[in-house]
Scaffold this motif. Sequence first.
Motif, PDB file in Angstrom:
ATOM      1  N   MET A   1       0.850  -1.200   0.000  1.00 30.05           N
ATOM      2  CA  MET A   1       0.000   0.000   0.000  1.00 30.05           C
ATOM      3  C   MET A   1       0.877   1.239   0.000  1.00 30.05           C
ATOM      4  SD  MET A   1      -2.951   1.062   2.750  1.00 30.05           S
ATOM      5  CE  MET A   1      -1.775   1.425   4.030  1.00 30.05           C
ATOM      6  N   TYR A  24     -14.927  -6.639   2.944  1.00 35.60           N
ATOM      7  CA  TYR A  24     -13.880  -6.549   3.959  1.00 35.60           C
ATOM      8  C   TYR A  24     -14.154  -7.498   5.123  1.00 35.60           C
ATOM      9  CZ  TYR A  24     -11.458  -2.676   1.762  1.00 35.60           C
ATOM     10  OH  TYR A  24     -10.711  -1.919   0.895  1.00 35.60           O
ATOM     11  N   CYS A  28     -11.409 -10.377   6.045  1.00 32.10           N
ATOM     12  CA  CYS A  28     -10.655 -10.237   7.296  1.00 32.10           C
ATOM     13  C   CYS A  28     -11.061 -11.236   8.367  1.00 32.10           C
ATOM     14  CB  CYS A  28     -10.798  -8.818   7.836  1.00 32.10           C
ATOM     15  SG  CYS A  28     -10.162  -7.559   6.710  1.00 32.10           S
ATOM     16  N   VAL A  57      -7.951  -0.877   2.172  1.00 29.50           N
ATOM     17  CA  VAL A  57      -8.186  -0.708   3.612  1.00 29.50           C
ATOM     18  C   VAL A  57      -9.527  -0.011   3.830  1.00 29.50           C
ATOM     19  CG1 VAL A  57      -7.309   0.243   5.794  1.00 29.50           C
ATOM     20  CG2 VAL A  57      -5.695  -0.463   3.995  1.00 29.50           C
ATOM     21  N   TYR A  59     -11.600   2.139   6.620  1.00 29.18           N
ATOM     22  CA  TYR A  59     -11.462   2.933   7.836  1.00 29.18           C
ATOM     23  C   TYR A  59     -12.858   3.339   8.317  1.00 29.18           C
ATOM     24  CZ  TYR A  59      -6.674   3.514   6.058  1.00 29.18           C
ATOM     25  OH  TYR A  59      -5.404   3.302   5.576  1.00 29.18           O
ATOM     26  N   CYS A  76      -7.996  -4.584   6.706  1.00 26.18           N
ATOM     27  CA  CYS A  76      -7.117  -4.627   5.533  1.00 26.18           C
ATOM     28  C   CYS A  76      -7.349  -5.905   4.743  1.00 26.18           C
ATOM     29  CB  CYS A  76      -5.653  -4.577   5.965  1.00 26.18           C
ATOM     30  SG  CYS A  76      -5.167  -3.068   6.817  1.00 26.18           S
ATOM     31  N   ASN A  78      -5.140  -7.018   2.773  1.00 29.66           N
ATOM     32  CA  ASN A  78      -3.816  -7.633   2.856  1.00 29.66           C
ATOM     33  C   ASN A  78      -3.226  -7.286   4.214  1.00 29.66           C
ATOM     34  OD1 ASN A  78      -1.166  -8.480   2.657  1.00 29.66           O
ATOM     35  ND2 ASN A  78      -0.833  -7.631   0.613  1.00 29.66           N
ATOM     36  N   GLU A  79      -2.999  -8.295   5.037  1.00 29.79           N
ATOM     37  CA  GLU A  79      -2.531  -8.046   6.405  1.00 29.79           C
ATOM     38  C   GLU A  79      -1.204  -7.293   6.435  1.00 29.79           C
ATOM     39  OE1 GLU A  79      -1.695 -10.508  10.571  1.00 29.79           O
ATOM     40  OE2 GLU A  79      -2.438 -11.557   8.799  1.00 29.79           O
ATOM     41  N   ASP A  81      -0.417  -4.777   4.975  1.00 25.93           N
ATOM     42  CA  ASP A  81      -0.654  -3.333   4.903  1.00 25.93           C
ATOM     43  C   ASP A  81      -1.012  -2.714   6.253  1.00 25.93           C
ATOM     44  OD1 ASP A  81      -0.172  -3.231   2.197  1.00 25.93           O
ATOM     45  OD2 ASP A  81      -2.266  -3.555   1.649  1.00 25.93           O
ATOM     46  N   TYR A  82      -1.110  -3.536   7.310  1.00 20.42           N
ATOM     47  CA  TYR A  82      -1.665  -3.009   8.563  1.00 20.42           C
ATOM     48  C   TYR A  82      -0.844  -1.864   9.176  1.00 20.42           C
ATOM     49  CZ  TYR A  82      -5.494  -3.358  11.752  1.00 20.42           C
ATOM     50  OH  TYR A  82      -6.656  -3.081  12.423  1.00 20.42           O
ATOM     51  N   ALA A  85      -1.644   1.226   7.401  1.00 17.26           N
ATOM     52  CA  ALA A  85      -3.029   1.639   7.634  1.00 17.26           C
ATOM     53  C   ALA A  85      -3.156   2.405   8.950  1.00 17.26           C
ATOM     54  CB  ALA A  85      -3.949   0.423   7.629  1.00 17.26           C
ATOM     55  N   ASN A 110      -5.149  -8.187  15.437  1.00 20.47           N
ATOM     56  CA  ASN A 110      -4.417  -6.988  15.010  1.00 20.47           C
ATOM     57  C   ASN A 110      -3.777  -6.217  16.159  1.00 20.47           C
ATOM     58  OD1 ASN A 110      -6.767  -5.763  16.073  1.00 20.47           O
ATOM     59  ND2 ASN A 110      -7.722  -5.680  14.052  1.00 20.47           N
TER      60      ASN A 110
END
Length: 298
Positions: A1, A24, A28, A57, A59, A76, A78-79, A81-82, A85, A110
């Motif tokens: 990201m 999402y 997730c 992501v 939000y 996310c 894709n993890e 990217d956490y 994010a 997370n």
Amino acid sequence: MENNVKQLQFNNITLDMKPEVDKYLSACGIQSSEYTFTSSMMWGADGKITLAFEDGVMYTCYCFPSYQRFMLAPLCLNEADYPAAIARAEEFMTSRGCCDHTFKGVTDTNAKYFSDAGYTLATDRDNFDYVYNMEDLRTLIGKKYHAKRNFINRLKGEREFRFVTLGPEDLDRCMDIYYKWADGRENSSWEETAMATGIRYAKELGLVMGGIEIDGELKAFSAADKPFPDTAVVYFEKADGEIPGLYPLMNQQMVENLLSDVSFINREEDMGIEGLRKAKLSYYPARFVEKYSAKKQV
């Protein structure tokens, strides 16, 4: 990201966002009730909850009157990217003048990312979701449910009742019950708006609704959907409190008639309300969806 210098673009919640939110949730594996589209749509009227989607992501920002702005933990696709994010969300909160960065809805999946980013985590017991075995609520079998069965059987012996399926056309009947329940209670206007929104858009949201008629008059109602694999979420349940046993009957009949095709029932959090916590514990949850709040001073 890729990091982006422009601010996150949050928008009020509209029905056409549902497929994106559902995407999402599915990707997730989050099963916290506040992330469902139905919850956001009902409680987010007038911009109290807004959503932003950017670079895989999602939000979620809460801006309730008299409460400090906070965000849910991002979702996310894709993890990996956490961490980015979290940083992106921090940029937004800083731009809004937040004196600290606060996230809620953090789970064990997370939590490590917030710790690594310098956040202090605190167990948020008031917002734990209560998750029950569907069969327990449907059958109420066993010594621990003896009192519930007694209340229901006494009501059945004294009054004639009928379970009915409800829909948007029953908005006024449901709200009449709600107004009676809310009379004299504080801060009920948010719930009134949320409930009316849910009933009005029940079809679009995928809500299933049921009620109990006694002597031909609607005396209780409940609404739920099935946003997670094998798990339903009950968003609201109201009944005439002057009829003993009506709440246990509404709960049991809703599960038996409309929710028996799932294995678990999520009945949301207790918000730290003592009476509500006692009531939810009395049904002996199979587990909790445990959550944390994450905070960092800036």
